[in-house]
Design an enzyme around this catalytic site. Structure first.
Site, mmCIF file in Angstrom:
data_model
loop_
_atom_site.group_PDB
_atom_site.id
_atom_site.type_symbol
_atom_site.label_atom_id
_atom_site.label_comp_id
_atom_site.label_asym_id
_atom_site.label_seq_id
_atom_site.Cartn_x
_atom_site.Cartn_y
_atom_site.Cartn_z
ATOM 1 C CD GLU A 171 -6.743 129.853 -25.148
ATOM 2 O OE1 GLU A 171 -6.433 130.939 -25.530
ATOM 3 O OE2 GLU A 171 -8.119 129.307 -24.960
ATOM 4 C CG HIS A 175 -6.683 127.858 -29.440
ATOM 5 N ND1 HIS A 175 -6.877 126.599 -28.753
ATOM 6 C CD2 HIS A 175 -6.003 127.870 -30.492
ATOM 7 C CE1 HIS A 175 -5.869 125.889 -29.674
ATOM 8 N NE2 HIS A 175 -5.475 126.664 -30.671
ATOM 9 N NE ARG A 218 -7.378 123.554 -27.181
ATOM 10 C CZ ARG A 218 -6.090 123.671 -26.385
ATOM 11 N NH1 ARG A 218 -5.125 122.837 -26.590
ATOM 12 N NH2 ARG A 218 -5.780 124.907 -25.863
ATOM 13 C CB THR A 230 -6.426 123.899 -22.156
ATOM 14 O OG1 THR A 230 -7.628 123.190 -21.297
ATOM 15 C CG2 THR A 230 -6.071 122.977 -23.009
ATOM 16 C CG HIS A 258 -10.684 124.487 -29.676
ATOM 17 N ND1 HIS A 258 -11.249 123.554 -28.677
ATOM 18 C CD2 HIS A 258 -10.134 125.379 -29.060
ATOM 19 C CE1 HIS A 258 -10.771 124.132 -27.546
ATOM 20 N NE2 HIS A 258 -10.079 125.349 -27.786
#
Ligand SMILES: O=C(O)[C@H](O)COP(=O)(O)O
Length: 333
Positions: free
Chosen positions: A191, A261, A137, A100, A88
């Site tokens: 992720e 991710h 994202r 994150t 992303h």
């Protein structure tokens, strides 16, 4: 290549060599030289274009439409397919340098630009089905990238979470279906879960726990951050999903894009390129840089990152890609 593109292009770092994955025999059977742009040096650890020349195969129609993305594949003349992997664009927590993980934050304006730029790099490449994580994202990145695609198909998120969601999102026109690309979302591509680091500032965490410790949490294969997932744990779900869902699509000749991710993709690339747990430590993925693999006869061949939409070598990679590009050129836009 612009300075920005060159920087971005070189920001993907990989290891010395990769091998061809033979799905039939479940093994890798040939080394492939990875080179940086403009050189072919086995010692160069930057990932760029392959020095191998493009393979030849019969023509594949550029327009292929899976009905539901989970099977039902129409027979194809050629089983060669392409796989685009893309991390992303910059997220609002990347910008703030915060861990994150599984916190679902959107892109920044820069991330939006990166996604659009990524889209322009792959705008001449065939894409039949898109996989994204369940995080916004990655989904924003896939959608923004597809806005640039010359085929102008509409990416449509599949809602199969319940029978009602599935039936309420049904499309009743075959023609309209043909002009759409299914987007399949999967939490398995999310992720890696960063545990108690989520929301912490990366620099402050390094100051507190030491650079080496934080680097180990971030880049090692087996060591998880406090109460989070190691890359190995992330690989268990991401690579299993890739093998169970994405590989069958590729095997049936579908061209696939995966928007995900840093770490879910690191685990997939580790698997595709057969990197060791030592080698994966130095595998870094920049935001918004697409990477292309060709899948043929059960083997993945890494072709690097298209630098621009017109980059001749990308379309020389295979006869199919060249012909797809020519068809796009001949279509009235
Ligand atoms: O989750 C995050 O914080 C980033 O997206 C990836 O982090 P990393 O660079 O520490 O792997």
């Amino acid at each position: 290549m612009t300075a920005a593109a060159a920087t971005a292009h070189h920001a993907i770092v990989s290891t010395r060599s990769t091998r061809l994955w033979n799905a039939k025999n479940s093994r890798f059977d040939k080394n492939v030289c990875l080179v940086s742009v403009g050189s072919c040096c086995p010692g160069n650890r930057k990932l760029g274009l392959l020095c191998a020349s493009g393979s030849q195969s019969s023509v594949t129609e550029p327009v292929q439409q899976p009905s539901n993305g989970k099977g039902d594949h129409s027979p194809k003349k050629s089983k060669e397919s392409s796989l685009i992997l893309i991390r992303h664009g910059e997220s609002m927590w990347n910008e703030k340098n915060l861990f994150t993980g599984c916190v679902d934050v959107p892109l920044t304006p820069k991330g939006v630009q990166e996604a659009i730029e990524a889209g322009s790099r792959i705008r001449n490449l065939p894409i039949d089905v898109i996989y994204t994580s369940s995080m916004v994202r990655a989904q924003m990145t896939a959608m923004l990238a597809m806005m640039q695609h010359r085929r102008k198909k509409v990416p449509i998120i599949m809602h199969n979470e319940s029978e009602q969601a599935h039936s309420w999102s049904k499309i009743y026109s075959e023609d309209t279906k043909k002009l759409s690309i299914p987007v399949i979302t999967a939490w398995q591509l999310n992720e890696r879960m960063y545990g108690e680091l989520q929301g912490l500032n990366k620099q402050e965490t390094a100051d507190q726990f030491g650079k080496e410790q934080v680097h180990e949490w971030r880049r090692s294969y087996g060591i998880p951050p406090p109460n989070g997932e190691s890359l190995e744990m992330c690989a268990e779900r991401a690579v299993s999903y890739f093998n169970d869902q994405v590989v069958p699509q590729l095997t049936s000749g579908k061209h696939v894009m995966v928007a995900a991710h840093a770490n879910s993709l690191r685990s997939i690339i580790m698997h595709l390129d057969r990197l060791t747990s030592q080698e994966v430590i130095s595998l870094e993925l920049s935001t918004g840089i697409p990477m292309l693999y060709i899948f043929k006869e059960g083997k993945f061949v890494r072709r690097g990152s298209p630098v621009g939409p017109s980059e001749a070598s990308v379309y020389a990679y295979t006869k199919n890609l060249a012909q797809y590009r020519q068809k796009l050129d001949s279509m009235v836009q």
